[in-house]
Design an enzyme around this catalytic site. Structure first.
Site, PDB file in Angstrom:
ATOM      1  N   ARG A  66       0.847  -1.131   0.071  1.00 53.52           N
ATOM      2  CA  ARG A  66       0.082  -0.394   0.413  1.00 53.52           C
ATOM      3  C   ARG A  66       1.243   0.963  -0.174  1.00 53.52           C
ATOM      4  NH1 ARG A  66      -4.840  -0.470   4.250  1.00 53.52           N
ATOM      5  NH2 ARG A  66      -2.560   0.657   5.860  1.00 53.52           N
ATOM      6  N   LYS A  85      -3.111   6.433   1.415  1.00 55.00           N
ATOM      7  CA  LYS A  85      -2.825   6.536   2.618  1.00 55.00           C
ATOM      8  C   LYS A  85      -1.811   8.065   2.927  1.00 55.00           C
ATOM      9  CE  LYS A  85      -3.118   4.556   7.229  1.00 55.00           C
ATOM     10  NZ  LYS A  85      -4.586   4.475   7.323  1.00 55.00           N
ATOM     11  N   GLU A  99     -16.685   6.020   3.677  1.00 55.57           N
ATOM     12  CA  GLU A  99     -15.939   5.303   4.883  1.00 55.57           C
ATOM     13  C   GLU A  99     -15.799   7.183   6.161  1.00 55.57           C
ATOM     14  OE1 GLU A  99     -11.714   4.816   4.828  1.00 55.57           O
ATOM     15  OE2 GLU A  99     -11.716   5.548   2.644  1.00 55.57           O
TER      16      GLU A  99
HETATM   17  C1  LIG Z   1      -5.666   3.649   7.628  1.00 52.82           C
HETATM   18  C2  LIG Z   1      -6.603   3.555   6.936  1.00 52.82           C
HETATM   19  C3  LIG Z   1      -8.140   2.782   7.129  1.00 52.82           C
HETATM   20  C4  LIG Z   1      -8.297   1.608   8.156  1.00 52.82           C
HETATM   21  O1  LIG Z   1      -6.251   0.986   6.967  1.00 52.82           O
HETATM   22  P1  LIG Z   1      -6.490  -0.775   7.832  1.00 52.82           P
HETATM   23  O2  LIG Z   1      -5.630  -0.581   6.818  1.00 52.82           O
HETATM   24  O3  LIG Z   1      -7.252  -1.381   8.337  1.00 52.82           O
HETATM   25  O4  LIG Z   1      -5.867  -0.413   9.235  1.00 52.82           O
HETATM   26  C5  LIG Z   1      -9.027   3.452   6.644  1.00 52.82           C
HETATM   27  N1  LIG Z   1      -9.420   4.404   6.225  1.00 52.82           N
HETATM   28  C6  LIG Z   1      -8.517   5.458   5.682  1.00 52.82           C
HETATM   29  C7  LIG Z   1      -8.732   7.129   5.308  1.00 52.82           C
HETATM   30  C8  LIG Z   1      -7.364   5.068   6.521  1.00 52.82           C
HETATM   31  O5  LIG Z   1      -6.325   5.957   6.314  1.00 52.82           O
END
Ligand SMILES: *Cc1c(COP(=O)(O)O)cnc(C)c1O
Length: 341
Positions: A82, A184, A220
């Site tokens: 990622r 991210k 989300e």
């Molecule tokens: C990090 C993150 C998540 C959760 O991801 P995981 O890999 O399960 O920790 C969900 N939404 C956003 C916007 C994130 O930055």
């Protein structure tokens, strides 16, 4: 190795400096070997790319003590992959997957004394990140970068069990259509701060963001993906190009199918169908699953049948199975658990 004298039950979710961090520098088109260092401070130009144009990306994962006493990581290769997608979208150099996993393992090993004991509910949070460090004034990608990994012990996310939360449908967007919602990047969080502060002031725990193009579909929250359970027990998760692909969500979907025999579906989820779901939850590394009891859409309350007292039955099964796999109580799928030796 002697553990640090820390009150594991009461450390909360804050930053605590640990002994070592990993640093690798990218310069003249290549990454150096990288090293573990003690200094937690970073000195950089006042004009560094990260400071001026927010060229920074990150990951988040946890190390914890499994039932057999070993320190383990959960699917760090997916964090590595990622970070690579994030780097590509941000015109940053790729930090190779095997070197990423190695750096994380080394950093955890060097801070072993801070990994909370099995059963404490606390974990060692790991933060890998990368940013542009050389001076950039005309808008363009930096040419020098640092990749770093630090760790900090964090307390149990929910003390005394997970209480369902209340979230509001936000009037702000966290992502743009064709923007950076699926990587991210720090910038996604910077722009969500006003929305979350506002939601908290109004008494809500979190924001539900809608798809930025039509504002009719569920995306989300600021930092966790949604999962829903239909009245006939199917697991549904929203599909969209602007959602961050949560590793917890992908793992839960696998567990639902392969361990619990549930039907799963990744599809567009419309705001006006929320009232038909039996359970709602948020998922991410920090809490694994946070149950949602209520969603408020401009005064209109959507209350899930699972209620405001405890996690719904299907989420509880998903939670117990995934945390069982993580802690070594249930056999993990091949390649999910990495041991820190
Ligand atoms: C990090 C993150 C998540 C959760 O991801 P995981 O890999 O399960 O920790 C969900 N939404 C956003 C916007 C994130 O930055």
């Amino acid at each position: 190795m002697e553990k640090k004298n820390i009150d594991w039950q009461n450390i909360g979710f804050g930053y605590m400096k640990t002994d070592k961090r990993f640093v690798s520098t990218y310069k003249d088109g290549a990454w150096d070997e990288g090293a573990l260092i003690e200094d937690d401070m970073i000195t950089m130009s006042e004009c560094a790319g990260v400071l001026q144009y927010a060229q920074t990306i990150f990951e988040g994962l946890k190390a914890y003590t499994a039932e057999n006493g070993k320190i383990v990581l959960f699917r760090p290769n997916l964090n590595a992959q990622r970070l690579i997608s994030s780097a590509e979208r941000m015109e940053m150099p790729v930090y190779p997957e095997d070197k990423f996993v190695d750096a994380v393992l080394k950093t955890v090993k060097a801070n072993e004394a801070y990994v909370p004991p099995y059963g404490s509910g606390a974990t060692l949070y790991i933060r890998p990140y990368m940013f542009g460090i050389n001076p950039v004034i005309g808008v363009k990608p930096a040419s020098e970068y640092q990749f770093r990994v630090f760790t900090t012990p964090v307390g149990p996310y929910f003390k005394g069990g997970a209480k369902p939360i209340t979230i509001k449908v936000s009037d702000f967007d966290r992502a743009a259509p064709h923007g950076t919602g699926n990587i991210k990047a720090g910038l996604n969080y910077a722009m969500s701060l006003h929305a979350i502060v506002t939601a908290h002031e109004e008494g809500y725990d979190e924001n539900l963001y809608l798809d930025p193009a039509s504002r009719t579909k569920v995306e989300e929250t600021g930092g966790a993906n949604f999962l829903f359970i239909t009245k006939d027990g199917k697991v549904v998760t929203p599909k969209s190009d602007s959602i961050l692909p949560s590793i917890t969500r992908r793992s839960l979907i696998y567990v639902a199918k392969e361990y619990l025999g549930l039907e799963t579906e990744e599809r567009e989820v419309y705001l006006d169908e929320l009232k038909d779901f039996a359970e709602c939850g948020l998922c991410g590394t920090a809490a694994v699953i946070s149950p949602v009891g209520k969603i408020v859409d401009h005064g209109k309350e959507i209350c899930f049948p699972s209620g405001m007292e405890k996690m719904g039955a299907t989420f509880q099964k998903l939670y117990d199975t995934l945390t069982g796999i993580q802690m070594g109580r249930i056999e993990a799928p091949e390649g999910w658990i990495y041991t820190v030796e």
